[in-house]
Enzyme design. Structure first.
Site, PDB file in Angstrom:
ATOM      1  N   THR A   1       0.864  -1.270   0.071  1.00  0.00           N
ATOM      2  CA  THR A   1      -0.067  -0.051  -0.027  1.00  0.00           C
ATOM      3  C   THR A   1       0.737   1.183   0.085  1.00  0.00           C
ATOM      4  OG1 THR A   1      -1.488   1.436   1.513  1.00  0.00           O
ATOM      5  CG2 THR A   1       0.119  -0.356   2.488  1.00  0.00           C
ATOM      6  N   ASP A   2      -0.029   2.602  -0.450  1.00  0.00           N
ATOM      7  CA  ASP A   2       0.986   3.764  -0.341  1.00  0.00           C
ATOM      8  C   ASP A   2       1.132   4.157   1.094  1.00  0.00           C
ATOM      9  OD1 ASP A   2      -1.609   4.387   0.000  1.00  0.00           O
ATOM     10  OD2 ASP A   2      -1.828   5.738  -1.608  1.00  0.00           O
ATOM     11  N   GLU A   3       0.357   3.616   1.963  1.00  0.00           N
ATOM     12  CA  GLU A   3       0.344   4.045   3.350  1.00  0.00           C
ATOM     13  C   GLU A   3       1.823   3.904   4.021  1.00  0.00           C
ATOM     14  OE1 GLU A   3      -2.927   3.374   5.623  1.00  0.00           O
ATOM     15  OE2 GLU A   3      -4.612   3.775   4.116  1.00  0.00           O
TER      16      GLU A   3
ATOM     17  N   TYR B   1      -1.647  -0.556  10.936  1.00  0.00           N
ATOM     18  CA  TYR B   1      -1.927  -1.405   9.747  1.00  0.00           C
ATOM     19  C   TYR B   1      -0.688  -1.002   9.025  1.00  0.00           C
ATOM     20  CZ  TYR B   1      -3.147  -1.584   4.835  1.00  0.00           C
ATOM     21  OH  TYR B   1      -3.332  -1.870   3.592  1.00  0.00           O
TER      22      TYR B   1
HETATM   23  P1  NAD Z   1      -9.960  -6.958   2.209  1.00  0.00           P
HETATM   24  O1  NAD Z   1      -9.698  -6.756   3.516  1.00  0.00           O
HETATM   25  O2  NAD Z   1     -11.015  -6.554   1.249  1.00  0.00           O
HETATM   26  O3  NAD Z   1      -9.573  -8.581   1.822  1.00  0.00           O
HETATM   27  C1  NAD Z   1      -8.626  -9.326   2.759  1.00  0.00           C
HETATM   28  C2  NAD Z   1      -8.692 -10.820   2.196  1.00  0.00           C
HETATM   29  O4  NAD Z   1      -7.536 -11.458   3.187  1.00  0.00           O
HETATM   30  C3  NAD Z   1     -10.043 -11.357   3.051  1.00  0.00           C
HETATM   31  O5  NAD Z   1     -10.536 -12.382   1.847  1.00  0.00           O
HETATM   32  C4  NAD Z   1      -9.621 -12.102   4.092  1.00  0.00           C
HETATM   33  O6  NAD Z   1     -10.387 -13.058   4.382  1.00  0.00           O
HETATM   34  C5  NAD Z   1      -8.163 -12.516   3.712  1.00  0.00           C
HETATM   35  N1  NAD Z   1      -7.286 -12.906   4.920  1.00  0.00           N
HETATM   36  C6  NAD Z   1      -7.203 -12.035   5.921  1.00  0.00           C
HETATM   37  N2  NAD Z   1      -6.375 -12.865   7.081  1.00  0.00           N
HETATM   38  C7  NAD Z   1      -5.851 -13.892   6.174  1.00  0.00           C
HETATM   39  C8  NAD Z   1      -5.185 -15.014   6.753  1.00  0.00           C
HETATM   40  N3  NAD Z   1      -4.522 -14.892   7.838  1.00  0.00           N
HETATM   41  N4  NAD Z   1      -5.007 -15.940   5.922  1.00  0.00           N
HETATM   42  C9  NAD Z   1      -5.540 -15.872   4.887  1.00  0.00           C
HETATM   43  N5  NAD Z   1      -6.355 -15.204   4.456  1.00  0.00           N
HETATM   44  C10 NAD Z   1      -6.541 -13.835   4.885  1.00  0.00           C
HETATM   45  O7  NAD Z   1      -8.543  -6.471   1.483  1.00  0.00           O
HETATM   46  P2  NAD Z   1      -8.343  -5.699   0.203  1.00  0.00           P
HETATM   47  O8  NAD Z   1      -8.791  -4.138   0.397  1.00  0.00           O
HETATM   48  O9  NAD Z   1      -8.840  -6.241  -0.748  1.00  0.00           O
HETATM   49  O10 NAD Z   1      -6.921  -5.465   0.222  1.00  0.00           O
HETATM   50  C11 NAD Z   1      -6.058  -6.498  -0.370  1.00  0.00           C
HETATM   51  C12 NAD Z   1      -4.590  -6.214  -0.268  1.00  0.00           C
HETATM   52  O11 NAD Z   1      -4.381  -4.988  -1.097  1.00  0.00           O
HETATM   53  C13 NAD Z   1      -4.037  -6.148   0.998  1.00  0.00           C
HETATM   54  O12 NAD Z   1      -2.639  -6.691   1.195  1.00  0.00           O
HETATM   55  C14 NAD Z   1      -4.034  -4.687   1.110  1.00  0.00           C
HETATM   56  O13 NAD Z   1      -2.797  -4.285   2.010  1.00  0.00           O
HETATM   57  C15 NAD Z   1      -3.693  -4.055  -0.245  1.00  0.00           C
HETATM   58  N6  NAD Z   1      -4.112  -2.729  -0.593  1.00  0.00           N
HETATM   59  C16 NAD Z   1      -5.411  -2.405  -0.529  1.00  0.00           C
HETATM   60  C17 NAD Z   1      -5.882  -1.125  -0.933  1.00  0.00           C
HETATM   61  C18 NAD Z   1      -7.329  -0.737  -0.837  1.00  0.00           C
HETATM   62  O14 NAD Z   1      -7.620   0.453  -1.079  1.00  0.00           O
HETATM   63  N7  NAD Z   1      -8.130  -1.835  -0.432  1.00  0.00           N
HETATM   64  C19 NAD Z   1      -5.208  -0.199  -1.582  1.00  0.00           C
HETATM   65  C20 NAD Z   1      -3.639  -0.589  -1.533  1.00  0.00           C
HETATM   66  C21 NAD Z   1      -3.201  -2.000  -1.321  1.00  0.00           C
HETATM   67  O1  DAU Z   2      -4.131   4.090   0.543  1.00  0.00           O
HETATM   68  C1  DAU Z   2      -4.391   2.685   0.411  1.00  0.00           C
HETATM   69  C2  DAU Z   2      -5.241   2.283   1.620  1.00  0.00           C
HETATM   70  O2  DAU Z   2      -6.512   2.826   1.497  1.00  0.00           O
HETATM   71  C3  DAU Z   2      -5.361   0.845   1.951  1.00  0.00           C
HETATM   72  O3  DAU Z   2      -3.982   0.303   2.084  1.00  0.00           O
HETATM   73  C4  DAU Z   2      -6.169   0.159   2.714  1.00  0.00           C
HETATM   74  O4  DAU Z   2      -6.223  -1.164   3.028  1.00  0.00           O
HETATM   75  C5  DAU Z   2      -7.731   0.914   2.396  1.00  0.00           C
HETATM   76  O5  DAU Z   2      -8.431   0.385   3.672  1.00  0.00           O
HETATM   77  C6  DAU Z   2      -7.305   2.406   2.417  1.00  0.00           C
HETATM   78  O6  DAU Z   2      -7.132   3.175   3.641  1.00  0.00           O
HETATM   79  P1  DAU Z   2      -7.963   4.247   4.175  1.00  0.00           P
HETATM   80  O7  DAU Z   2      -7.679   4.370   5.501  1.00  0.00           O
HETATM   81  O8  DAU Z   2      -7.498   5.627   3.258  1.00  0.00           O
HETATM   82  O9  DAU Z   2      -9.335   3.923   3.573  1.00  0.00           O
HETATM   83  P2  DAU Z   2     -10.737   4.253   4.333  1.00  0.00           P
HETATM   84  O10 DAU Z   2     -11.864   3.876   3.338  1.00  0.00           O
HETATM   85  O11 DAU Z   2     -10.775   3.642   5.671  1.00  0.00           O
HETATM   86  O12 DAU Z   2     -10.736   5.856   4.739  1.00  0.00           O
HETATM   87  C7  DAU Z   2     -10.689   6.595   3.426  1.00  0.00           C
HETATM   88  C8  DAU Z   2     -10.704   8.290   4.332  1.00  0.00           C
HETATM   89  O13 DAU Z   2     -12.059   8.382   4.578  1.00  0.00           O
HETATM   90  C9  DAU Z   2      -9.601   8.348   5.493  1.00  0.00           C
HETATM   91  O14 DAU Z   2      -9.126   9.832   5.258  1.00  0.00           O
HETATM   92  C10 DAU Z   2     -10.610   8.264   6.673  1.00  0.00           C
HETATM   93  C11 DAU Z   2     -11.944   8.675   6.093  1.00  0.00           C
HETATM   94  N1  DAU Z   2     -13.061   8.066   6.704  1.00  0.00           N
HETATM   95  C12 DAU Z   2     -13.438   6.865   6.472  1.00  0.00           C
HETATM   96  C13 DAU Z   2     -14.340   5.956   7.256  1.00  0.00           C
HETATM   97  C14 DAU Z   2     -14.366   4.723   7.180  1.00  0.00           C
HETATM   98  C15 DAU Z   2     -14.059   8.824   7.118  1.00  0.00           C
HETATM   99  O15 DAU Z   2     -14.175  10.207   7.406  1.00  0.00           O
HETATM  100  N2  DAU Z   2     -15.059   8.350   7.771  1.00  0.00           N
HETATM  101  C16 DAU Z   2     -15.361   7.015   7.752  1.00  0.00           C
HETATM  102  O16 DAU Z   2     -16.362   6.282   8.418  1.00  0.00           O
END
Ligand code: NAD
Ligand code: DAU
Length: 377
Positions: A134-136, A183
């Site tokens: 992730t970019d975080e 995270y």
């Molecule tokens: P998500 O939470 O929707 O899905 C995670 C999946 O991993 C689920 O299906 C869960 O059952 C599985 N999982 C969790 N713990 C596990 C374990 N111990 N063993 C096997 N499976 C397990 O996540 P997402 O948003 O789809 O993110 C997927 C990946 O992409 C993550 O690595 C996250 O850090 C990365 N990522 C997410 C975002 C975003 O915006 N969502 C952005 C950049 C990177």
């Molecule tokens: O940048 C990549 C990341 O983006 C991924 O690595 C993470 O897995 C993914 O969850 C996401 O993280 P964020 O924390 O940015 O996403 P989230 O949807 O939780 O929140 C987006 C923005 O909105 C953040 O600034 C927090 C704000 N927010 C979020 C929620 C859930 C609110 O203001 N209210 C809310 O209820």
């Protein structure tokens, strides 16, 4: 059936993972795709209903921390590639329960790395370990701007192109890691382990760091699906702080396409940032969501603005994320396919058209799906 390649995709029942599994199962009938997922609260097999009966797809319910199980599976199936997405992914949950994040994101990644190292045993030809990050991990960017110019303004990314931005700096691949939340600290640690396995043992790894994804099948704890669902039910929209934080949004299928490209053509040992130069303040996205949802529900556009409720800020809330994806664009020719307005319209429409999916997930019923599906097998 003989397959050209056998890949494990971890976390394939989650949001991004399900799009990656679908893309690979459809595009590569000559690959066997093994989805390894523990099915935590975030894993939902209903996300893959359309491909679950394909001959080149297998689901294995397994915790990635189960080193013996992963090693055995890799050896039995002669796995030659891993695309690793499984993780605990929600920042708010990590603030409440950092241990689970360290366990899955760090120890789980280490377990996969070690299993791959033992299974492949120095025979790296044709093997690949692709870690999705992730970019975080880069921390937070400032909202600096040229004197006299208020953001958003146009600035130059390293590609030389101009983009709308809220600050002059972007996340580039060479930036120092500065994670702030449990995270992102756990994701950063897992990235370091992946690079350590490349540098120490020669494991053929590749790492990508992507910005915020949006689109179908995202668990409604994250901003976009949570708010669409709340608008639909006319529930308050909890905006953290002043809603001024900036995130850089990418449509999930564009991320999946980038993963496909990088898995096949990315250079071993390299890191690529993935993002669409698409920065938005939370409050502005929320207004777009309200207007779009209202319109698609046949309500007066904007009539639900009164649902906006400012609440206590997230602890350690990163101010701004902005990815510079010039390297990926220049070296591998990737670019996002969708404009944000188009992607948001598609996304809102999907959640409204798939209310049964949303209701199932919010009621917790989806977790019975696996038991029903696999009963007696
Ligand atoms: P998500 O939470 O929707 O899905 C995670 C999946 O991993 C689920 O299906 C869960 O059952 C599985 N999982 C969790 N713990 C596990 C374990 N111990 N063993 C096997 N499976 C397990 O996540 P997402 O948003 O789809 O993110 C997927 C990946 O992409 C993550 O690595 C996250 O850090 C990365 N990522 C997410 C975002 C975003 O915006 N969502 C952005 C950049 C990177
Ligand atoms: O940048 C990549 C990341 O983006 C991924 O690595 C993470 O897995 C993914 O969850 C996401 O993280 P964020 O924390 O940015 O996403 P989230 O949807 O939780 O929140 C987006 C923005 O909105 C953040 O600034 C927090 C704000 N927010 C979020 C929620 C859930 C609110 O203001 N209210 C809310 O209820």
């Amino acid at each position: 059936m003989n397959f050209e390649r056998t890949l494990i995709i971890t976390g394939g029942a989650g949001f991004i993972g399900s799009h990656v599994v679908r893309l690979f199962v459809n595009k590569y009938p000559n690959y066997k795709i093994i989805n390894v997922d523990k099915l935590t609260y975030a894993g939902n097999l209903a996300n893959l209903k359309d491909i679950e009966d394909r001959p080149n797809y297998r689901f294995v319910r397994m915790d990635i921390c189960d080193f013996d199980g992963i090693l055995k599976l890799m050896q039995e199936e002669k796995v030659d590639g891993i695309i690793h997405l499984a993780a605990e992914s929600h920042v708010d949950r990590s603030i409440k329960d950092p241990f689970t994040f360290a366990q899955t994101n760090v120890m789980g990644t280490l377990s996969l790395l070690q299993a791959a190292k033992i299974c492949w045993d120095g025979n790296w030809e044709g093997k690949r370990f692709y870690h999705i990050s992730t970019d975080e991990v880069y921390g937070a960017l400032e909202m600096t701007h040229p004197e006299g110019v208020e953001p958003p303004f146009t600035t130059k990314a390293s590609s030389g192109e101009h983009h709308l931005a809220y600050g002059e700096k972007f996340f580039t691949e060479d930036l120092k890691y500065q994670p702030h939340s449990p995270y992102s600290a756990a994701k950063a640690s897992s990235d370091h382990f992946v690079r350590a396995f490349h540098d120490t043992y020669g494991l053929p790894t590749v790492v990508t760091n992507c910005s915020n994804n949006y689109g179908p099948y995202q668990f409604p704890e994250k901003l976009i699906p949570l708010f669409i669902n709340n608008i639909r039910h006319r529930k308050p929209l909890p905006v953290y702080g002043k809603g001024e934080n900036v995130r850089d949004w990418l449509y999930v299928e564009d991320h999946a396409r980038a993963i496909d490209l990088i898995f096949h053509e990315g250079k071993v040992g390299e890191t690529y940032n993935i993002g669409g130069f698409n920065e938005w303040k939370n409050i502005d996205i929320i207004k777009v969501l309200i207007r779009t949802t209202d319109r698609l529900l046949g309500r007066e556009e904007g009539e639900d603005m009164n649902l906006i409720t400012y609440v206590t800020d997230r602890a350690g809330h990163d101010l701004r994320y902005a990815i510079d994806s010039s390297k990926l664009q220049k070296e591998l020719g990737w670019e996002p396919s969708l404009q944000f307005e188009e992607g948001i319209e598609k996304t809102v429409r999907w959640y409204l058209d798939n209310q049964a999916w949303l209701d199932n997930v919010t009621s917790g019923d989806y977790q019975k799906y696996y038991e029903q599906m696999y009963a007696g097998r």
